[in-house]
Write a protein that holds these residues in place. Structure first.
Motif, PDB file in Angstrom:
ATOM      1  N   ALA A 195       0.837  -1.206   0.000  1.00 20.07           N
ATOM      2  CA  ALA A 195       0.000   0.000   0.000  1.00 20.07           C
ATOM      3  C   ALA A 195       0.872   1.257   0.000  1.00 20.07           C
ATOM      4  O   ALA A 195       0.630   2.196  -0.777  1.00 20.07           O
ATOM      5  N   LEU A 196       1.905   1.256   0.834  1.00 21.29           N
ATOM      6  CA  LEU A 196       2.823   2.407   0.886  1.00 21.29           C
ATOM      7  C   LEU A 196       3.447   2.659  -0.487  1.00 21.29           C
ATOM      8  O   LEU A 196       3.529   3.794  -0.959  1.00 21.29           O
ATOM      9  N   ASN A 197       3.858   1.575  -1.128  1.00 20.46           N
ATOM     10  CA  ASN A 197       4.498   1.672  -2.439  1.00 20.46           C
ATOM     11  C   ASN A 197       3.533   2.236  -3.476  1.00 20.46           C
ATOM     12  O   ASN A 197       3.890   3.084  -4.296  1.00 20.46           O
ATOM     13  N   ALA A 198       2.283   1.788  -3.416  1.00 23.15           N
ATOM     14  CA  ALA A 198       1.278   2.274  -4.380  1.00 23.15           C
ATOM     15  C   ALA A 198       1.055   3.772  -4.187  1.00 23.15           C
ATOM     16  O   ALA A 198       1.037   4.537  -5.155  1.00 23.15           O
ATOM     17  N   VAL A 199       0.925   4.194  -2.917  1.00 20.68           N
ATOM     18  CA  VAL A 199       0.694   5.624  -2.637  1.00 20.68           C
ATOM     19  C   VAL A 199       1.882   6.459  -3.132  1.00 20.68           C
ATOM     20  O   VAL A 199       1.715   7.467  -3.827  1.00 20.68           O
ATOM     21  N   ALA A 200       3.119   5.997  -2.815  1.00 23.57           N
ATOM     22  CA  ALA A 200       4.302   6.762  -3.218  1.00 23.57           C
ATOM     23  C   ALA A 200       4.429   6.810  -4.743  1.00 23.57           C
ATOM     24  O   ALA A 200       4.791   7.847  -5.313  1.00 23.57           O
ATOM     25  N   ALA A 257      -7.954   2.343  -1.680  1.00 19.87           N
ATOM     26  CA  ALA A 257      -7.835   1.094  -0.913  1.00 19.87           C
ATOM     27  C   ALA A 257      -6.518   1.064  -0.138  1.00 19.87           C
ATOM     28  O   ALA A 257      -6.473   0.584   1.000  1.00 19.87           O
ATOM     29  N   ALA A 258      -5.458   1.611  -0.737  1.00 15.46           N
ATOM     30  CA  ALA A 258      -4.156   1.624  -0.053  1.00 15.46           C
ATOM     31  C   ALA A 258      -4.223   2.475   1.217  1.00 15.46           C
ATOM     32  O   ALA A 258      -3.737   2.077   2.276  1.00 15.46           O
ATOM     33  N   PHE A 259      -4.864   3.641   1.115  1.00 10.27           N
ATOM     34  CA  PHE A 259      -5.011   4.493   2.307  1.00 10.27           C
ATOM     35  C   PHE A 259      -5.844   3.768   3.376  1.00 10.27           C
ATOM     36  O   PHE A 259      -5.510   3.770   4.559  1.00 10.27           O
ATOM     37  N   LEU A 260      -6.918   3.126   2.920  1.00  9.90           N
ATOM     38  CA  LEU A 260      -7.788   2.397   3.849  1.00  9.90           C
ATOM     39  C   LEU A 260      -6.978   1.314   4.567  1.00  9.90           C
ATOM     40  O   LEU A 260      -7.081   1.153   5.786  1.00  9.90           O
ATOM     41  N   LEU A 261      -6.143   0.631   3.811  1.00 12.39           N
ATOM     42  CA  LEU A 261      -5.339  -0.452   4.392  1.00 12.39           C
ATOM     43  C   LEU A 261      -4.338   0.102   5.406  1.00 12.39           C
ATOM     44  O   LEU A 261      -4.160  -0.460   6.480  1.00 12.39           O
ATOM     45  N   LEU A 262      -3.711   1.238   5.075  1.00 12.88           N
ATOM     46  CA  LEU A 262      -2.722   1.818   5.987  1.00 12.88           C
ATOM     47  C   LEU A 262      -3.367   2.299   7.283  1.00 12.88           C
ATOM     48  O   LEU A 262      -2.739   2.282   8.340  1.00 12.88           O
ATOM     49  N   ILE A 302     -11.338  -2.849   0.974  1.00 18.24           N
ATOM     50  CA  ILE A 302      -9.989  -2.947   0.397  1.00 18.24           C
ATOM     51  C   ILE A 302      -9.986  -3.995  -0.723  1.00 18.24           C
ATOM     52  O   ILE A 302      -9.298  -3.851  -1.726  1.00 18.24           O
ATOM     53  N   LEU A 303     -10.834  -5.046  -0.571  1.00 15.99           N
ATOM     54  CA  LEU A 303     -10.903  -6.088  -1.605  1.00 15.99           C
ATOM     55  C   LEU A 303     -11.866  -5.709  -2.735  1.00 15.99           C
ATOM     56  O   LEU A 303     -11.669  -6.088  -3.880  1.00 15.99           O
ATOM     57  N   ILE A 304     -12.922  -4.950  -2.410  1.00 14.15           N
ATOM     58  CA  ILE A 304     -13.956  -4.694  -3.430  1.00 14.15           C
ATOM     59  C   ILE A 304     -13.663  -3.414  -4.237  1.00 14.15           C
ATOM     60  O   ILE A 304     -14.005  -3.353  -5.430  1.00 14.15           O
TER      61      ILE A 304
END
Ligand code: HEM
Length: 528
Positions: A175-180, A205-210, A259-261
């Motif tokens: 998730a961090l990698n996707a955001v960056a 979804a990445a923010f939600l996961l973090l 995060i999955l949907i």
């Protein structure tokens, strides 16, 4: 051996088979590793599910006892969610995000590799617990790890907690990698509202996961404390509160559903415009609806806990919050229908999976609305209705969208065509199998059949039989998918870079180098 020493002399270990994959950091290689691993886990989690369904084919205990049943369903859920569906979405993100935003690679290639390599170790640890029957076996408290039941497990329960902690770290790194990557490497001109929908949904979804994953990690660490260091966070006798664990778990669990949907919504929002040959209707309102759904996910965790005796004000707050989630979902479905409206539609395999997703997402959403109503939830809580709703969203929803995305981008990834007839056969058998498996469970739940129990009253026999037949059909259909992928990679006919006539987006504009784009392209719209 000579080949290896030559490669080492050339400092080019990447070219040697296994070593290439073990040392890979490129976004495509890591994406491929994620997808292959997810497919393997899908078959392992699927085999467990079919074993559970075989037991549920008829009343009476025939293949396993209740403890083994609970071990299998716990591992099935953990493997499917953290080992199959989430890694498949991470694989699609690793492959597609750089291609779709015009970036050379993910922002942190080595972190991308680390995020992947944590997976096989964590899942091996999870599966190894099955072989620890002498010390209590695999975790048997469900994927929700509710104390005090989860405190009863032996070494297997500890290893499962460690494995899930590793899976949380892996997901957080991705998730961090996707955001960056999205914030740091977008092509010039690609503003946030111009992001392709798959990238936007992944970013949300990445923010939600973090935000949500630390709650699960916290709940698991506190359980380790209660199990080994004498703390009593969840022990009522010691002044703790087992419901605290449920609050922490569902703060993650409720967000995990989104995060999955949400990335699945992104995949479908890429596919429908391509086969309708029209841009996505309401790009901005779809993006806002996705963001609103994520915000509601963060405040909706209590809707899973109505049966724990929440105070009326709390139960009402969570009920209205969960019902509100239907609004952004309806906006997205409306925009999909408007995209299809008067489009020149064609029905290749990705389109069929995307259309099935629209249908099942709507059905699952409506069932979710019923479960959101507190008085009804008290009736349906811990029954087969909940299992039916979860599988409609996770299998006929997220998994179907991922399969549709795989067929959609496979020609792009491999430069080869897949067999369309086999693709369609896979689709129709999967659709029939999934609905035969999960629709009867709505009736079983409304009629009072509990979940997490391997036996049931005679009157539930017929629907359970059909559900088991459907599950096996769905399982067998995935073997066709495996065959299609292997055959395409090995020898499919060549495919042009812009394989789909209606496709828009940077990923279809040129066959990029192994590490994505060189100098960044310029974009002026969400559909360059
Ligand atoms: C491929 C078809 C699948 C079949 C036939 C299947 C079947 C089952 C069965 C029989 C149970 C136990 C129900 C009970 O007695 O409580 C179960 C539980 C569950 N499954 Fe699946 N499943 C499938 C796919 C998936 C997928 C893809 C996911 C997630 C992405 C998933 C997530 C879960 C979860 C979360 C539970 C609840 C576990 C618990 O109670 O803790 N399943 N599944």
């Amino acid at each position: 051996m000579r080949k290896l020493s030559k490669a080492i002399a050339r400092r080019d270990v990447q070219s040697i088979g296994l070593l290439r994959w073990l040392t890979a950091t490129g976004h495509k290689d890591i994406g491929t590793l994620y997808l292959v691993f997810a497919l393997a886990m899908l078959f392992i989690g699927g085999a467990m599910a079919l074993w559970l369904r075989a037991e549920l084919f008829a009343p009476g205990l025939r293949l396993m006892g209740p403890h083994v049943y609970n071990q299998l369903l716990t591992l099935h859920a953990l493997i499917m969610i953290f080992g199959a569906v989430l890694p498949a979405l991470s694989g699609l993100a690793s492959w597609q995000i750089p291609l779709m935003i015009g970036a050379p690679d993910m922002a942190f290639p080595r972190v991308n590799a680390l995020g992947f390599w944590l997976l096989p170790f964590a899942c091996a640890l999870l599966l190894a617990t099955l072989f620890l029957q002498a010390s209590g076996g695999a975790p048997a408290a469900g994927w929700t790890f509710y104390p005090p039941l989860s405190m009863q497990g032996g070494l297997g329960a500890d290893l499962a907690i460690l494995a899930v902690l590793m899976l949380c770290v892996s997901a957080a790194l991705t998730a961090l990698n996707a955001v960056a990557t999205v914030f740091g490497l977008r092509a010039s001109g690609m503003t946030l509202v111009r992001l392709p929908m798959f990238v936007w949904t992944w970013l949300v979804a990445a923010f939600l996961l973090l935000v949500a994953a630390p709650a699960l990690a916290g709940a698991l660490l506190l359980q380790l404390g209660d199990r080994h260091f004498g703390t009593q966070f969840f022990d009522a006798a010691g002044g703790g509160d087992p419901r605290f664990a449920q609050h922490l778990f569902w703060f993650f669990g409720n967000s995990a559903e989104y995060i999955l949907i949400l990335p699945a919504v992104g995949i479908v929002s890429q596919i429908l415009p391509t086969f309708a040959r029209k841009p996505l209707f309401g790009h901005v309102s779809t993006a806002l609806a996705v963001f609103a759904a994520a915000c509601l996910a963060l405040i909706g965790w209590g809707s899973h806990m109505v049966a724990t005796g929440l105070p009326p004000a709390g139960a009402l707050f969570f009920m209205y919050g969960a019902m509100l989630a239907a609004v952004p979902a309806s906006v997205v479905v409306f925009n999909w229908i408007a995209t299809l409206w008067r489009g020149s539609l064609s029905f290749e395999t990705p389109m069929l999976f995307a259309l099935a997703f629209v249908l099942e997402f709507t059905l699952g959403g409506l069932a979710g609305l019923v479960l959101a109503l507190a008085p009804l939830d008290l009736q349906h809580h811990d029954t087969q209705s909940v299992v039916a709703h979860a599988h409609t969203m996770l299998v006929s929803g997220a998994l179907f969208a991922i399969l549709g995305g795989a067929y959609y981008w496979l020609p792009r990834w491999t430069g080869r065509r897949y067999d369309e007839r086999l693709g369609k056969l896979h689709f129709w058998l999967s659709l029939l199998g999934a609905n035969l498996a999960f629709l009867p469970q709505y009736w079983l739940g409304a009629a009072g059949m509990s979940r997490r129990i391997p036996d049931y009253a005679l009157q539930f026999t017929e629907p359970n039989r059909w559900s088991t037949v459907g599950a096996f059909l769905l399982g067998l259909a995935q073997l066709i998918f495996l065959y299609v992928v292997v055959r395409t990679v090995r020898g499919g006919r060549k495919a042009d870079v812009r394989f789909w006539e209606g496709a828009r987006g940077l990923e279809w504009t040129q066959r990029s180098a192994p590490r994505g784009f060189g100098a960044g392209p310029r974009t002026r719209s969400p559909n360059p």
